[in-house]
Design a protein around this motif. Structure first.
Motif, mmCIF file in Angstrom:
data_model
loop_
_atom_site.group_PDB
_atom_site.id
_atom_site.type_symbol
_atom_site.label_atom_id
_atom_site.label_comp_id
_atom_site.label_asym_id
_atom_site.label_seq_id
_atom_site.Cartn_x
_atom_site.Cartn_y
_atom_site.Cartn_z
ATOM 1 N N LYS A 30 -0.663 4.883 9.471
ATOM 2 C CA LYS A 30 -0.923 4.604 10.925
ATOM 3 C C LYS A 30 -0.178 3.171 11.223
ATOM 4 N N THR A 31 0.539 2.601 10.597
ATOM 5 C CA THR A 31 1.273 1.503 11.222
ATOM 6 C C THR A 31 2.383 1.220 10.598
ATOM 7 N N ALA A 32 3.208 0.265 10.827
ATOM 8 C CA ALA A 32 4.473 -0.105 10.477
ATOM 9 C C ALA A 32 4.436 -1.460 9.688
ATOM 10 N N ILE A 33 3.465 -2.011 9.491
ATOM 11 C CA ILE A 33 3.211 -3.006 8.783
ATOM 12 C C ILE A 33 3.863 -2.812 7.335
ATOM 13 N N THR A 34 3.509 -1.769 6.593
ATOM 14 C CA THR A 34 4.518 -1.126 5.668
ATOM 15 C C THR A 34 5.446 -0.485 5.837
ATOM 16 N N TYR A 35 6.619 -0.460 5.180
ATOM 17 C CA TYR A 35 7.765 0.566 5.696
ATOM 18 C C TYR A 35 7.747 1.676 4.662
ATOM 19 N N GLU A 36 6.728 1.664 3.843
ATOM 20 C CA GLU A 36 6.582 2.888 3.199
ATOM 21 C C GLU A 36 6.195 4.068 3.899
ATOM 22 N N TYR A 37 6.703 5.168 3.591
ATOM 23 C CA TYR A 37 6.360 6.630 4.166
ATOM 24 C C TYR A 37 5.292 7.254 3.599
ATOM 25 N N GLU A 38 5.295 7.069 2.527
ATOM 26 C CA GLU A 38 4.399 8.150 1.864
ATOM 27 C C GLU A 38 3.062 7.453 1.062
ATOM 28 N N VAL A 39 1.885 7.668 1.284
ATOM 29 C CA VAL A 39 1.050 7.032 0.493
ATOM 30 C C VAL A 39 1.000 7.431 -1.001
ATOM 31 N N PRO A 40 1.215 6.474 -1.968
ATOM 32 C CA PRO A 40 1.196 6.359 -3.290
ATOM 33 C C PRO A 40 0.125 7.341 -3.942
ATOM 34 N N THR A 41 0.338 7.817 -5.116
ATOM 35 C CA THR A 41 -0.825 8.468 -5.688
ATOM 36 C C THR A 41 -1.685 7.241 -6.641
ATOM 37 N N VAL A 42 -2.949 7.697 -6.612
ATOM 38 C CA VAL A 42 -3.628 6.601 -7.612
ATOM 39 C C VAL A 42 -3.055 5.971 -8.724
ATOM 40 N N SER A 43 -2.212 6.948 -9.433
ATOM 41 C CA SER A 43 -1.695 6.479 -10.863
ATOM 42 C C SER A 43 -0.528 5.397 -10.553
ATOM 43 N N GLU A 44 0.181 5.837 -9.391
ATOM 44 C CA GLU A 44 1.308 4.733 -8.858
ATOM 45 C C GLU A 44 0.742 3.584 -8.727
ATOM 46 N N PHE A 45 -0.260 3.569 -7.897
ATOM 47 C CA PHE A 45 -0.803 2.290 -7.438
ATOM 48 C C PHE A 45 -1.538 1.795 -8.379
ATOM 49 N N LYS A 46 -2.032 2.179 -9.561
ATOM 50 C CA LYS A 46 -2.479 1.548 -10.717
ATOM 51 C C LYS A 46 -1.525 1.074 -11.348
ATOM 52 N N SER A 47 -0.274 1.476 -11.347
ATOM 53 C CA SER A 47 0.964 0.989 -12.222
ATOM 54 C C SER A 47 1.242 -0.177 -11.730
ATOM 55 N N ARG A 48 1.380 -0.295 -10.241
ATOM 56 C CA ARG A 48 1.561 -1.520 -9.495
ATOM 57 C C ARG A 48 0.700 -2.598 -9.603
ATOM 58 N N ILE A 49 -0.420 -2.365 -9.695
ATOM 59 C CA ILE A 49 -1.427 -3.353 -10.040
ATOM 60 C C ILE A 49 -1.156 -4.019 -11.259
ATOM 61 N N GLU A 50 -1.124 -3.137 -12.565
ATOM 62 C CA GLU A 50 -1.022 -3.530 -13.859
ATOM 63 C C GLU A 50 0.510 -4.395 -13.958
ATOM 64 N N LYS A 51 1.454 -4.199 -13.214
ATOM 65 C CA LYS A 51 2.627 -4.541 -13.136
ATOM 66 C C LYS A 51 2.537 -6.123 -12.705
ATOM 67 N N VAL A 52 1.598 -6.275 -11.589
ATOM 68 C CA VAL A 52 1.489 -7.510 -10.924
ATOM 69 C C VAL A 52 0.812 -8.463 -11.943
ATOM 70 N N LEU A 53 -0.481 -7.829 -12.490
ATOM 71 C CA LEU A 53 -1.143 -8.718 -13.494
ATOM 72 C C LEU A 53 -0.560 -9.244 -14.716
ATOM 73 N N GLU A 54 0.744 -8.533 -15.075
ATOM 74 C CA GLU A 54 1.293 -9.277 -16.136
ATOM 75 C C GLU A 54 1.860 -10.543 -15.812
ATOM 76 N N TYR A 55 1.957 -10.952 -14.543
ATOM 77 C CA TYR A 55 2.786 -12.361 -14.156
ATOM 78 C C TYR A 55 1.773 -13.125 -13.194
ATOM 79 N N PHE A 56 1.214 -12.379 -12.451
ATOM 80 C CA PHE A 56 0.603 -13.159 -11.449
ATOM 81 C C PHE A 56 -0.859 -12.630 -10.842
ATOM 82 N N PRO A 57 -1.495 -13.535 -10.309
ATOM 83 C CA PRO A 57 -3.177 -13.230 -9.924
ATOM 84 C C PRO A 57 -2.871 -12.079 -8.783
ATOM 85 N N TYR A 58 -3.993 -11.101 -8.946
ATOM 86 C CA TYR A 58 -4.068 -10.064 -7.991
ATOM 87 C C TYR A 58 -5.333 -9.927 -7.648
ATOM 88 N N LEU A 59 -5.938 -10.347 -6.361
ATOM 89 C CA LEU A 59 -7.326 -10.862 -6.097
ATOM 90 C C LEU A 59 -7.877 -9.783 -5.336
#
Length: 200
Positions: A30-59
């Motif tokens: 519904k917005t252009a706040i993110t320039y992503e076109y397609e909603v990621p799958t839950v699996s993809e989003f889970k991988s993104r969270i895990e990648k961030v948590l290897e290095y930085f806080p994800y709150l």
């Protein structure tokens, strides 16, 4: 914030992926706040969270029913999240991060964004991070998909505009600009501590 609810900020886990994706879905569709076109799958989003948590806080920030709300006592829901990611892969950039924040579409302008960013900033500063950056979609003029709200929020949080890219994102039949904003949270000494991946 509502007087009927309490709020708690905690470190995200991969198990939060579905709840966080439910928040993010609105911004993709519904917005252009993110320039992503397609909603990621839950699996993809889970991988993104895990990648961030290897290095930085994800709150995440959770909303919980107050003690006097007996009907919903003990129930909680995630209403926002914020995280830092690598600004660049090269080693010399390790003291810089890119910041991201998303709130449930019905939970804005109630102090949650500030609380999330302040807690994230504190944890990053404790790690030795010095520079915070945010990449923000920016319209030539506000429309139904994109406003100046994110820039205004970051200005209130102490960020300064440092770069403006023109017509670099195309979404919903419109060209949008992108701006970079910066906040310095530490001293740039001659021998900075090497950043490690441990956080809490």
């Amino acid at each position: 914030m509502s007087n009927n609810n309490s709020y708690k900020i905690r470190l995200a886990t991969a198990d939060d992926a579905e709840a966080l994706l439910d928040i993010y879905r609105y911004y993709v569709e519904k917005t252009a706040i993110t320039y992503e076109y397609e909603v990621p799958t839950v699996s993809e989003f889970k991988s993104r969270i895990e990648k961030v948590l290897e290095y930085f806080p994800y709150l995440v920030v959770e909303e919980g029913s107050s003690a006097d709300d007996s009907e919903n006592a003990g129930s909680t829901r995630i209403v926002g999240y914020a995280y830092a990611s690598k600004f660049h892969e090269r080693a010399a950039y390790q003291w810089c991060v890119e910041m991201s924040i998303y709130l449930h579409k019905d939970c804005k302008r109630n102090g949650l964004g500030r609380a999330l960013y302040e807690e994230l900033e504190k944890r990053l500063k404790d790690m030795g991070i010095l520079n915070l950056y945010s990449c923000i979609g920016y319209p030539e003029k506000e429309d139904e998909y994109l406003t100046y709200d994110s820039v205004r929020f970051h200005e209130k949080m102490g960020y300064k505009l440092i770069g403006h890219f023109h017509k670099c994102g195309f979404k919903f039949g419109n060209w949008y600009d992108m701006v970079w904003m910066e906040k310095i949270i530490g001293e740039h000494g001659d021998d900075p501590c090497i950043i490690n991946s441990q956080h809490s």
